[in-house]
Design a protein around this motif. Sequence first.
Motif, short mmCIF file in Angstrom:
data_model
loop_
_atom_site.label_atom_id
_atom_site.label_comp_id
_atom_site.label_asym_id
_atom_site.label_seq_id
_atom_site.Cartn_x
_atom_site.Cartn_y
_atom_site.Cartn_z
N LYS A 1 23.57 -5.80 22.19
CA LYS A 1 23.74 -6.59 23.41
C LYS A 1 22.83 -7.81 23.39
O LYS A 1 22.83 -8.62 24.33
N SER A 2 22.08 -7.95 22.31
CA SER A 2 21.12 -9.04 22.21
C SER A 2 21.84 -10.40 22.15
O SER A 2 22.83 -10.55 21.41
N PRO A 3 21.35 -11.38 22.87
CA PRO A 3 21.95 -12.72 22.79
C PRO A 3 21.70 -13.38 21.44
O PRO A 3 22.31 -14.40 21.13
N PHE A 4 20.83 -12.79 20.63
CA PHE A 4 20.53 -13.36 19.31
C PHE A 4 21.42 -12.77 18.21
O PHE A 4 21.45 -13.28 17.10
N ALA A 5 22.12 -11.66 18.51
CA ALA A 5 23.04 -11.09 17.54
C ALA A 5 24.31 -11.91 17.48
O ALA A 5 24.77 -12.43 18.50
N PRO A 6 24.91 -12.11 16.30
CA PRO A 6 26.17 -12.85 16.21
C PRO A 6 27.24 -12.22 17.09
O PRO A 6 27.43 -10.99 17.07
N THR A 7 27.92 -13.04 17.86
CA THR A 7 28.99 -12.55 18.72
C THR A 7 30.33 -12.76 18.03
O THR A 7 30.69 -13.88 17.67
N VAL A 8 31.06 -11.68 17.85
CA VAL A 8 32.39 -11.73 17.23
C VAL A 8 33.42 -11.36 18.27
O VAL A 8 33.37 -10.27 18.86
N ILE A 9 34.35 -12.25 18.52
CA ILE A 9 35.44 -11.98 19.46
C ILE A 9 36.68 -11.61 18.66
O ILE A 9 37.07 -12.31 17.72
N VAL A 10 37.28 -10.49 19.03
CA VAL A 10 38.42 -9.93 18.30
C VAL A 10 39.66 -10.01 19.18
O VAL A 10 39.75 -9.35 20.22
N VAL A 11 40.62 -10.82 18.77
CA VAL A 11 41.90 -10.91 19.48
C VAL A 11 42.72 -9.66 19.15
O VAL A 11 42.79 -9.22 18.01
N GLY A 12 43.35 -9.08 20.17
CA GLY A 12 44.22 -7.93 19.96
C GLY A 12 43.48 -6.69 19.49
O GLY A 12 43.90 -6.02 18.55
N ILE A 13 42.41 -6.35 20.17
CA ILE A 13 41.57 -5.24 19.71
C ILE A 13 42.28 -3.89 19.78
O ILE A 13 41.94 -2.96 19.05
N THR A 14 43.30 -3.75 20.63
CA THR A 14 44.02 -2.48 20.70
C THR A 14 45.14 -2.40 19.66
O THR A 14 45.81 -1.37 19.55
N GLY A 15 45.33 -3.46 18.87
CA GLY A 15 46.34 -3.44 17.82
C GLY A 15 45.78 -2.93 16.50
O GLY A 15 44.58 -2.64 16.37
N LYS A 16 46.63 -2.84 15.49
CA LYS A 16 46.22 -2.29 14.19
C LYS A 16 45.20 -3.18 13.50
O LYS A 16 44.16 -2.71 13.02
N GLN A 17 45.48 -4.48 13.43
CA GLN A 17 44.56 -5.37 12.72
C GLN A 17 43.28 -5.60 13.51
O GLN A 17 42.18 -5.47 12.97
N GLY A 18 43.40 -5.93 14.79
CA GLY A 18 42.22 -6.16 15.60
C GLY A 18 41.34 -4.94 15.69
O GLY A 18 40.11 -5.03 15.61
#
Length: 340
Positions: A5-22
């Motif tokens: 939850k650290s603001p210093f950790a890289p933030t990765v946003i994942v589109v379609g997280i409930t899908g197979k690829q995401g």
Amino acid sequence: MVLSKSPFAPTVIVVGITGKQGGSVARALIASSKPYRVIGLTRDTFRPSAKEWVDLGVELRQVAIGVGNEVAVQRAFEGADVLFAVTNFDEHGDKAREIAEGKLMVDAALSSSIHLFIWSSLVSISTLSSGKYTKCEFFDAKAEVTSYLAKSGLPWANVPCGFYISNLIASPYKFSRSEKDDDSYVLRLPVKGETKIPVLDPKKDYGEYVLKAIEGEGMGAGSEILSGKLTSFKDIVEGLSKATGKTITFQEVDGQTFLRDVLDLSHLGPIAFMVLDMFLFFNNFGCKTFHPVRIFNKFRFDVACADYGNKDVEASQAAAGIVPRTLEETLSTYEGPMIV
């Protein structure tokens, strides 16, 4: 599991997280030894498949990625260091919509501070076949988005997803009972049995390739990692026979026979013609392997592989330090339905 939850950790946003690829990308990030703040995008944060991610510590943002909702998409992308983007043609079967939604994500990313845009692409079958096979819209649509992304100025990496093993072993129209009066099956496709395609289980495998694009030495912006294990259709059938204990054979059929099988045994409709063009393209272009050429510290792969155009799957994976799972390994952990 190292979610942060650290603001210093890289933030990765994942589109379609409930899908197979995401979902596969999110699982790979969670399993990484490096800390990430993972944010998943979904249209409905209250569905059970979304709640599972909350329980794992993933932050969810509710957004519908579509034309007319550009401002909301821009807000959903805020704070991302890395964005994984994918479109879902199966959801609507509309080429124009697929292109529009892909371009919308590129435009939204341009208004953010994203350091790396990772795109799940496909090649243009129409272009690579010189206009011979023009009906495979789900390939051509993603290729148009790729071209738009490449010209956008965004720092991006290309990680196309290989051929879903489930598209062969869980599709009722591709397997039929043998004419023999026993528990045997035949896989009938308009392609030579020796033709190779890059096969994977997207839920188990794909995220590892995306993770390499983020963490791998010499990867990141400007890189390309081709996913899947090159496997022939005959080897797929042989492997499936061993995994199930059933007799399964392969039969090459002509296009009209394939269409008749598909239209008789499924409700695919127009998509059947797209799938036919895809297999005919595989059949006529196949896979060949040449040596990679290093240009500006990146690899260019001058080869002909049906699923990926003029690129060498094995050299790409070697450059990224990836050893793909074998078909036997893939089938041993496959959790989806099997027709046979």
